[in-house]
Write an enzyme that holds these catalytic residues in place. Structure first.
Site, PDB file in Angstrom:
ATOM      1  N   ASP A  70       8.896  -6.643  28.876  1.00  0.00           N
ATOM      2  CA  ASP A  70      10.251  -6.621  29.417  1.00  0.00           C
ATOM      3  C   ASP A  70      11.081  -5.645  28.596  1.00  0.00           C
ATOM      4  O   ASP A  70      10.702  -5.265  27.481  1.00  0.00           O
ATOM      5  CB  ASP A  70      10.867  -8.035  29.403  1.00  0.00           C
ATOM      6  N   ASP A  71      12.231  -5.254  29.162  1.00  0.00           N
ATOM      7  CA  ASP A  71      13.077  -4.312  28.424  1.00  0.00           C
ATOM      8  C   ASP A  71      13.714  -4.977  27.212  1.00  0.00           C
ATOM      9  O   ASP A  71      13.791  -4.384  26.142  1.00  0.00           O
ATOM     10  CB  ASP A  71      14.137  -3.668  29.341  1.00  0.00           C
ATOM     11  N   ASP A  93      17.107 -11.660  25.382  1.00  0.00           N
ATOM     12  CA  ASP A  93      18.487 -11.957  24.964  1.00  0.00           C
ATOM     13  C   ASP A  93      18.562 -13.431  24.551  1.00  0.00           C
ATOM     14  O   ASP A  93      18.378 -13.774  23.378  1.00  0.00           O
ATOM     15  CB  ASP A  93      19.439 -11.618  26.112  1.00  0.00           C
TER      16      ASP A  93
HETATM   17  O1  PRP Z   1      16.436 -13.389  27.435  1.00  0.00           O
HETATM   18  P1  PRP Z   1      17.290 -13.591  28.641  1.00  0.00           P
HETATM   19  O2  PRP Z   1      18.652 -14.143  28.315  1.00  0.00           O
HETATM   20  O3  PRP Z   1      16.615 -14.366  29.722  1.00  0.00           O
HETATM   21  O4  PRP Z   1      17.649 -12.141  29.233  1.00  0.00           O
HETATM   22  C1  PRP Z   1      16.760 -11.073  29.331  1.00  0.00           C
HETATM   23  C2  PRP Z   1      16.452 -10.710  30.762  1.00  0.00           C
HETATM   24  O5  PRP Z   1      17.658 -10.410  31.487  1.00  0.00           O
HETATM   25  C3  PRP Z   1      17.575  -9.139  32.107  1.00  0.00           C
HETATM   26  O6  PRP Z   1      17.013  -9.224  33.388  1.00  0.00           O
HETATM   27  P2  PRP Z   1      17.830  -9.645  34.695  1.00  0.00           P
HETATM   28  O7  PRP Z   1      17.560 -11.092  34.998  1.00  0.00           O
HETATM   29  O8  PRP Z   1      19.268  -9.259  34.531  1.00  0.00           O
HETATM   30  O9  PRP Z   1      17.186  -8.831  35.877  1.00  0.00           O
HETATM   31  P3  PRP Z   1      16.784  -7.281  36.004  1.00  0.00           P
HETATM   32  O10 PRP Z   1      15.712  -7.001  35.011  1.00  0.00           O
HETATM   33  O11 PRP Z   1      16.275  -7.189  37.414  1.00  0.00           O
HETATM   34  O12 PRP Z   1      18.018  -6.448  35.790  1.00  0.00           O
HETATM   35  C4  PRP Z   1      16.611  -8.387  31.194  1.00  0.00           C
HETATM   36  O13 PRP Z   1      15.976  -7.319  31.907  1.00  0.00           O
HETATM   37  C5  PRP Z   1      15.617  -9.444  30.810  1.00  0.00           C
HETATM   38  O14 PRP Z   1      14.607  -9.597  31.786  1.00  0.00           O
HETATM   39  O1  HPA Z   2      22.307  -6.918  26.788  1.00  0.00           O
HETATM   40  C1  HPA Z   2      21.823  -6.878  27.952  1.00  0.00           C
HETATM   41  N1  HPA Z   2      21.784  -5.710  28.678  1.00  0.00           N
HETATM   42  C2  HPA Z   2      21.282  -5.641  29.932  1.00  0.00           C
HETATM   43  N2  HPA Z   2      20.762  -6.696  30.568  1.00  0.00           N
HETATM   44  C3  HPA Z   2      20.769  -7.880  29.904  1.00  0.00           C
HETATM   45  N3  HPA Z   2      20.296  -9.083  30.304  1.00  0.00           N
HETATM   46  C4  HPA Z   2      20.530  -9.942  29.308  1.00  0.00           C
HETATM   47  N4  HPA Z   2      21.133  -9.342  28.259  1.00  0.00           N
HETATM   48  C5  HPA Z   2      21.281  -8.029  28.609  1.00  0.00           C
HETATM   49 MG    MG Z   3      14.964  -8.322  33.524  1.00  0.00          MG
END
Ligand code: PRP
Ligand code: HPA
Ligand code: MG
Length: 168
Positions: free
Chosen positions: A103-104, A107
């Site tokens: 994952d990117d 958080d």
């Molecule tokens: O550790 P956490 O608090 O769970 O947050 C982290 C996750 O939140 C974001 O995804 P998001 O659900 O916004 O979806 P996306 O990747 O499609 O933008 C990010 O890319 C991680 O997958």
């Molecule tokens: O810091 C952040 N950046 C983008 N997406 C996210 N989703 C959870 N935390 C983050």
């Molecule tokens: Mg995500």
């Protein structure tokens, strides 16, 4: 002086070049770390944010088997209950042994916690990690403070800014 800025005002802005370099660094760190002979069976991206880092890592590690798991946990910057919208191939995944899940960022750790329950033997890697989520991630590159919002290049555009002296 206390810093009253909201997370989105205290931003860490990441360019395409930066995410490319950090994702490469993540891949190099993971090279040869798979179970048994050190090889990974497949890369699984947590969509959508994990797709670019997973693609870069799969290329670096010469892994052609790539799947996705779709997890939604945020509506813009508002956190909701993490939900699996699409699962990867069941036969490929098993209990996760030899699978690299990317994952990117992590958080709160809610997303990885959910995916970990599904594949307890998988290896979990993110490019960026905030302190709360660190226990959920096995390998990451850069730690970012909890109150900082990370802005990824796919959510940004280049735009004009006023010179410093021109601001009121
Ligand atoms: O550790 P956490 O608090 O769970 O947050 C982290 C996750 O939140 C974001 O995804 P998001 O659900 O916004 O979806 P996306 O990747 O499609 O933008 C990010 O890319 C991680 O997958
Ligand atoms: O810091 C952040 N950046 C983008 N997406 C996210 N989703 C959870 N935390 C983050
Ligand atoms: Mg995500």
């Amino acid at each position: 002086m206390t810093d009253n800025r909201l997370p989105h005002e205290k931003g860490f802005h990441i360019s395409w070049d930066q995410i490319h370099r950090d994702s490469r660094a993540l891949a190099w760190r993971l090279d040869g770390q798979g179970p048994d002979d050190g090889a990974w069976r497949a890369v699984v991206a947590i969509t959508r944010g994990g797709m670019a880092p997973a693609m870069i890592a799969a290329r670096e590690l010469d892994i052609r088997t790539v799947d996705t798991i779709s997890v939604k946990s945020y509506d813009h910057q508002d956190q909701a209950e993490a939900m699996v919208l699409k699962s990867p191939d069941k036969e490929l995944m098993g209990d996760g042994t030899g699978i690299l899940i990317i994952d990117d960022l992590v958080d709160s750790g809610k997303t990885l916690e959910l995916v970990r329950k599904m594949y307890p033997k998988a290896h979990f890697a993110t490019v960026y990690a905030k302190p709360k989520g660190r226990p959920q991630v096995d390998t990451f590159i850069t730690e970012v403070s909890q109150d900082t919002w990370i802005f990824f290049p796919w959510d940004m555009a280049l735009q004009y800014v006023e010179p410093y002296r021109g601001k009121d």
